[in-house]
Design an enzyme around this catalytic site. Structure first.
Site, short mmCIF file in Angstrom:
data_model
loop_
_atom_site.label_atom_id
_atom_site.label_comp_id
_atom_site.label_asym_id
_atom_site.label_seq_id
_atom_site.Cartn_x
_atom_site.Cartn_y
_atom_site.Cartn_z
N CYS A 170 -0.42 4.10 2.06
CA CYS A 170 -0.31 3.95 3.51
C CYS A 170 1.12 4.18 3.98
O CYS A 170 1.34 4.69 5.07
CB CYS A 170 -0.70 2.54 3.95
SG CYS A 170 -2.34 2.04 3.48
N ASP A 171 2.06 3.73 3.18
CA ASP A 171 3.42 3.58 3.70
C ASP A 171 4.45 4.54 3.10
O ASP A 171 5.55 4.66 3.62
CB ASP A 171 3.89 2.13 3.48
CG ASP A 171 2.92 1.12 4.10
OD1 ASP A 171 2.11 1.53 4.94
OD2 ASP A 171 2.99 -0.05 3.74
N CYS B 19 0.84 -1.21 0.00
CA CYS B 19 0.00 0.00 0.00
C CYS B 19 0.87 1.25 0.00
O CYS B 19 1.28 1.74 1.05
CB CYS B 19 -0.92 -0.01 1.22
SG CYS B 19 -1.94 1.46 1.39
#
Lengths: 108, 331
Positions: free
Chosen positions: B149-150, B146
């Site tokens: 997300c990261d 992701c």
């Protein structure tokens, strides 16, 4: 259900984490993280249903990147459980309520 | 167990999946008073979660109606709220098993059984992984499923994206907001991605392409500390000094639940005919689970609408039965 958690900041993190008399779940999250937004209400529900055993706190990594770095957070949501200021457990990624309850079982 | 018969409620429509296809089908069937029950999946950090793959995206620029774009999670939460407003109900769990051999179709979450006269399958697709040793272990420790997300955690670092399609280049461009340098490792010497994404990527100083190459080994104990890539034409091995690896090498339809029951093509996509009908009567498919060509949020939503209309018409053609079935038990 809202409001049953503590919002952590750079300034309050150490005091809140070290001073918690109950095991403290810290939810490392950010606004732009979809899975974080999905897991947030589940955590709030778990905290509400286990209010005598565990507390919930949230740290927005945008506001406190240095703390995220200190704990080597490389993916969010990351959930860490602290007991007497010591990190006892680390869960990476969003999960459903049943699975989270299993992960937190030792503290409940 | 009690000796009472098991009572299973029969719904007009069961929808499996909650991406744009499933939620659009839910909006349409709810507005048609078909009381859809949506199995939206269990929470996770992959595309296999309530809301689907768009939950892992940031800015969606090509969904019509949003002049300035919209955040993927915002779009999905709005679709869900819209379906709920018309009476769609949700089960936040994954279905473990289905049986479409008798009607109404049966689905199970654990031991709990649900039956639907019509079933709309909108389980989508999931991102493929490389299948390398260490890959799973390093997820969340440098290997990411992701980017949105990261990416934030790779500020001023050197990282890599694997893949050559639109999603790979979108991720690469997104990641240059944080990273010092982003390699794009692609197994061919040309890209599948759209012209606009190619141009954007070639212009981006932080992106460097590693052509004709595939990662063959990931290094690192508690966090990713480099990758070995192999040139598929020369066989030469190169070490890339990276701390992050984002995999965007395509998708695989989520159809393992339906093996042996629903007809699939050689890549496991569901085979539809006459719009969204499948080989089993009363079962319909929408979205990426049956689409190996377009795979867009808008095409998924469009086919979700088609499946809802197909299901509604099919239901109208059927004699109506009771809403509760009692299965005698021997307990």
């Amino acid at each position: 259900m809202a409001g049953n958690y503590v919002t952590l900041t750079n300034e309050t993190f150490d005091e809140e984490v070290g001073g918690s008399d109950l095991p403290l779940i810290v939810d490392f999250w950010a606004e732009w993280c979809g899975p974080c937004r999905m897991v947030a209400p589940v955590l709030e529900q778990i905290a509400a249903e286990n209010a005598t055993k565990i507390r919930l706190a949230k740290l927005n990594v945008d506001d406190a990147p240095a703390i995220a770095q200190r704990y080597n957070i490389m993916s969010i949501p990351t959930l860490m459980v602290f007991q007497d200021g010591v990190a006892k457990k680390r869960i990476v990624g969003a999960k459903g309520k049943g699975q989270l309850l299993e992960d937190f079982a030792e503290f409940l | 167990m009690s000796d009472r018969p098991v009572r299973t409620e029969i719904r007009d429509v069961i929808i499996i999946g909650s991406g744009p296809a499933g939620l659009t089908a839910a909006i349409y069937t709810a507005r048609a008073n078909l009381r859809p029950l949506v199995f939206e999946g269990a929470l996770s950090s992959t595309g296999d979660q309530p809301g689907g793959q768009l939950m892992l995206t940031t800015e969606v620029e090509n969904y019509p109606g949003f002049v300035d774009g919209i955040q993927g999670p915002d779009l999905m939460m709005a679709m869900r709220a819209q379906a709920a407003r018309f009476g769609a109900e949700f089960v936040t769990d994954k279905i473990d098993r289905v049986d479409f051999s008798s009607r109404p179709g049966r689905v199970w979450v654990g031991e709990a059984e649900y039956r639907g006269r019509a079933v709309i399958v909108a389980t989508g697709a999931r991102a493929k992984m490389l299948g390398l040793e260490n890959e799973r272990r390093l997820i969340g420790h440098g290997v990411s499923t992701c980017a949105t997300c990261d990416g934030f955690f790779f500020g001023d670092q050197t990282i890599a994206v694997v893949g050559g399609g639109d999603s790979a280049l979108e991720e690469a461009n997104f990641l240059t907001k944080f990273a010092e340098k982003v390699y794009v490792i692609h197994r061919r010497d040309s890209l599948r991605a759209s012209k606009i994404m190619q141009e954007r990527s070639f212009k981006n100083d932080k992106i460097e392409f590693v052509w004709d190459s595939v990662p063959v080994e990931l290094h690192g104990d508690d966090r990713l500390a480099g990758a070995t890539v192999k040139n598929v034409k020369t066989g030469a091995l190169t070490h890339l000094d990276i701390t992050g690896l984002f995999v965007a090498i395509g998708h695989h339809p989520n159809t393992s639940l339906f093996v042996g029951q629903l007809a699939m093509d050689d890549a496991s996509y569901l085979l539809t005919h006459r719009g969204t009908h499948l080989n089993v009567e009363g079962v319909f498919a929408a979205g990426d689970v049956q689409d190996r060509t377009y795979r867009q949020a808008i095409t998924a939503a469009g086919s979700g609408c088609m499946a809802a209309i197909d299901a509604e018409r099919w239901l109208e053609s059927q004699p109506h039965e009771a809403d509760i079935v009692e299965t005698p038990t021997d307990w």
